[in-house]
Scaffold this motif. Structure first.
Motif, short mmCIF file in Angstrom:
data_model
loop_
_atom_site.label_atom_id
_atom_site.label_comp_id
_atom_site.label_asym_id
_atom_site.label_seq_id
_atom_site.Cartn_x
_atom_site.Cartn_y
_atom_site.Cartn_z
N ALA A 1 -5.97 7.99 1.74
CA ALA A 1 -5.97 7.77 0.66
C ALA A 1 -7.18 7.58 -0.73
O ALA A 1 -7.27 7.52 -1.30
CB ALA A 1 -4.24 6.46 0.49
N ALA A 2 -8.19 6.39 0.44
CA ALA A 2 -9.07 6.47 -0.21
C ALA A 2 -9.94 8.19 -0.86
O ALA A 2 -10.85 7.76 -2.08
CB ALA A 2 -9.93 6.11 1.07
N ASP A 3 -10.12 8.31 0.52
CA ASP A 3 -10.94 10.32 -0.51
C ASP A 3 -9.80 10.84 -1.72
O ASP A 3 -10.83 11.10 -2.42
CB ASP A 3 -10.45 11.13 0.40
N GLY A 4 -8.53 10.00 -1.82
CA GLY A 4 -8.16 11.05 -3.16
C GLY A 4 -8.08 9.98 -4.34
O GLY A 4 -8.28 10.81 -5.93
N LEU A 5 -7.98 8.53 -4.04
CA LEU A 5 -8.85 7.89 -5.40
C LEU A 5 -10.18 8.23 -6.29
O LEU A 5 -10.16 7.63 -7.45
CB LEU A 5 -7.97 6.53 -4.60
N GLN A 6 -10.82 8.12 -4.36
CA GLN A 6 -12.01 9.15 -5.40
C GLN A 6 -12.41 9.78 -5.93
O GLN A 6 -12.72 10.17 -7.28
CB GLN A 6 -13.00 8.17 -4.00
N TRP A 7 -11.98 10.95 -5.48
CA TRP A 7 -11.89 12.19 -6.16
C TRP A 7 -11.12 12.08 -7.73
O TRP A 7 -11.71 12.67 -8.79
CB TRP A 7 -11.40 13.00 -5.10
N ALA A 8 -10.44 11.39 -7.28
CA ALA A 8 -9.13 11.38 -8.88
C ALA A 8 -10.11 10.38 -10.09
O ALA A 8 -10.13 11.08 -11.16
CB ALA A 8 -7.85 10.47 -8.26
N TRP B 1 8.43 -2.33 -5.99
CA TRP B 1 7.93 -3.79 -5.38
C TRP B 1 7.00 -3.09 -4.83
O TRP B 1 6.16 -4.24 -4.60
CB TRP B 1 9.03 -4.32 -4.76
N ALA B 2 6.99 -2.22 -4.19
CA ALA B 2 5.52 -2.24 -2.65
C ALA B 2 4.58 -0.88 -3.36
O ALA B 2 3.44 -0.76 -2.11
CB ALA B 2 6.19 -1.20 -1.95
N TRP B 3 4.53 -0.61 -4.75
CA TRP B 3 3.25 0.10 -5.50
C TRP B 3 1.73 -1.22 -5.15
O TRP B 3 1.21 0.08 -4.99
CB TRP B 3 3.32 0.48 -6.38
N TRP B 4 2.62 -1.91 -5.03
CA TRP B 4 1.20 -2.65 -4.92
C TRP B 4 0.37 -1.96 -3.73
O TRP B 4 -1.24 -2.34 -3.35
CB TRP B 4 0.95 -4.48 -5.03
N MET B 5 0.60 -1.89 -2.90
CA MET B 5 0.47 -1.70 -1.96
C MET B 5 -1.22 -0.28 -1.82
O MET B 5 -2.13 -0.02 -1.21
CB MET B 5 1.10 -0.77 0.23
N THR B 6 -0.86 0.43 -2.44
CA THR B 6 -1.99 1.19 -3.20
C THR B 6 -3.50 0.99 -3.37
O THR B 6 -4.26 1.69 -3.11
CB THR B 6 -1.37 1.95 -4.26
N SER B 7 -3.71 -0.14 -3.95
CA SER B 7 -4.24 -1.26 -4.18
C SER B 7 -5.43 -1.37 -3.20
O SER B 7 -6.34 -2.61 -3.85
CB SER B 7 -4.16 -1.29 -5.84
N VAL B 8 -4.87 -1.59 -1.99
CA VAL B 8 -5.51 -2.33 -0.80
C VAL B 8 -6.30 -1.78 -0.21
O VAL B 8 -5.40 -1.01 0.27
CB VAL B 8 -4.20 -3.72 -0.82
N PRO B 9 -7.66 -1.53 -0.39
CA PRO B 9 -8.07 -0.49 0.81
C PRO B 9 -7.70 -1.28 2.65
O PRO B 9 -6.94 -2.20 2.86
CB PRO B 9 -9.30 -1.07 0.89
N GLU C 1 -3.81 2.99 4.14
CA GLU C 1 -4.19 4.20 4.70
C GLU C 1 -2.72 4.29 5.99
O GLU C 1 -2.25 5.18 5.87
CB GLU C 1 -5.25 3.98 5.62
N PHE C 2 -2.10 3.52 5.92
CA PHE C 2 -1.09 2.84 7.10
C PHE C 2 0.49 2.43 6.44
O PHE C 2 1.38 3.31 7.29
CB PHE C 2 -1.53 2.05 8.15
N LEU C 3 0.16 2.48 5.25
CA LEU C 3 1.11 2.23 4.74
C LEU C 3 1.83 2.97 3.55
O LEU C 3 3.09 3.24 3.24
CB LEU C 3 1.68 0.37 4.64
N VAL C 4 0.71 3.47 2.89
CA VAL C 4 0.98 4.16 1.52
C VAL C 4 2.29 5.20 2.19
O VAL C 4 3.62 6.12 1.21
CB VAL C 4 -0.06 4.61 0.69
N SER C 5 2.01 6.16 3.09
CA SER C 5 2.64 7.31 3.49
C SER C 5 2.42 8.44 2.09
O SER C 5 2.36 9.78 2.62
CB SER C 5 3.83 6.75 3.13
N ASN C 6 2.84 8.74 1.14
CA ASN C 6 2.17 9.74 0.58
C ASN C 6 2.68 9.08 -0.98
O ASN C 6 2.97 8.30 -1.54
CB ASN C 6 4.08 10.33 0.33
N LEU C 7 1.03 9.72 -0.97
CA LEU C 7 0.02 9.38 -2.78
C LEU C 7 0.66 10.45 -3.90
O LEU C 7 0.08 11.28 -3.89
CB LEU C 7 -1.03 8.72 -2.20
#
Length: 253
Positions: free
Chosen positions: A205-212, A229-237, A241-247
């Motif tokens: 997830a980190a690589d994708g966010l960095q590229w974007a 209500w679970a979208w906040w997970m995207t903002s937590v380094p 990586e373990f909980l977003v599943s599909n970005l």
């Protein structure tokens, strides 16, 4: 309107459970799995287009990078969009209804070298493909190149350390990709379709966010199958990586 406002409105727990329950049919009943995914993908793209542009999606051209056997074609056609599927593997292209699908054009080509002119399409979509190519951000750059200014790029991929990162190898990917592939081969007598190092790669997830972020075109990022209500997970380094599943990465050139 926020770019993801309409998507968020649909992102309830019932939808998440319904979609995730379909994953068990991916290889045994692909028409069922991809049919459900196509319907949801069209709704997501429609909502994102409206949220980002304020306009109607009817009549827009959609290039689906890694469109595979063409299960998405009729769903986009029904929604009033012009569908172009791109797939490099002829076996994959002929594994479904691509040749007989209602509507749509199908092109054999690599997503890392799209055969389209700069700024020539309205919407460029890639659904669960980036983890299957050795250079996912080259694919992302190509998607941006062919999309017109003010258009929409939607790049959705499976995060390696998430529970579905190993695809049909299951949770054994946490033991290492090469080892998981070997374990699958011993158990089933053949290599997995999504074979680590050749048709499956570890994309974070980190690589994708960095590229974007580096493109200057990122307008939104959210977990595709999670309730709002679970979208906040995207903002937590690390946690993401373990909980977003599909970005999902949403960009506007």
């Amino acid at each position: 309107m926020q770019p993801t406002a309409l998507v968020a409105r649909r992102a309830g727990l019932r939808r998440s459970v319904r979609l995730l329950s379909e994953f068990r049919f991916e290889q045994t009943d692909p028409a069922r799995f991809y049919g459900a995914l196509a319907e949801d993908t069209v709704a997501m793209v429609t909502d994102l287009w409206t949220g980002c542009t304020g306009g109607l999606v009817t009549g827009r051209t959609v290039v689906d990078v890694g469109g595979g056997p063409g299960y998405f074609a009729s769903a986009f056609d029904t929604a009033g969009m012009r569908y172009v599927g791109v797939e490099p593997d002829p076996r994959e292209m002929h594994a479904g209804p691509a040749g007989d699908a209602d509507g749509g054009v199908f092109v054999r080509a690599s997503g890392m070298a799209l055969p389209f002119a700069d700024g020539s399409v309205d919407i460029c979509l890639s659904s669960n493909v980036a983890e299957h190519v050795p250079h996912p951000w080259l694919l992302g750059n190509e998607m941006l190149r062919v999309t017109r200014p003010g258009g929409l790029v939607v790049l959705s991929y499976t995060v390696w350390l998430g529970p579905f990162g190993g695809h049909e190898m299951g949770l054994t990917h946490y033991l290492g990709g090469a080892r998981a592939a070997q374990m699958y081969t011993r158990k089933h007598g053949h290599r997995p379709k999504n074979d680590y190092g050749s048709s499956l790669f570890a994309v974070s997830a980190a690589d994708g966010l960095q590229w974007a972020a580096s493109t200057g075109a990122l307008v939104a990022a959210f977990p595709r199958y999670h309730p709002r209500w679970a979208w906040w997970m995207t903002s937590v380094p690390r946690l993401r990586e373990f909980l977003v599943s599909n970005l999902v990465l949403v960009l506007q050139p």
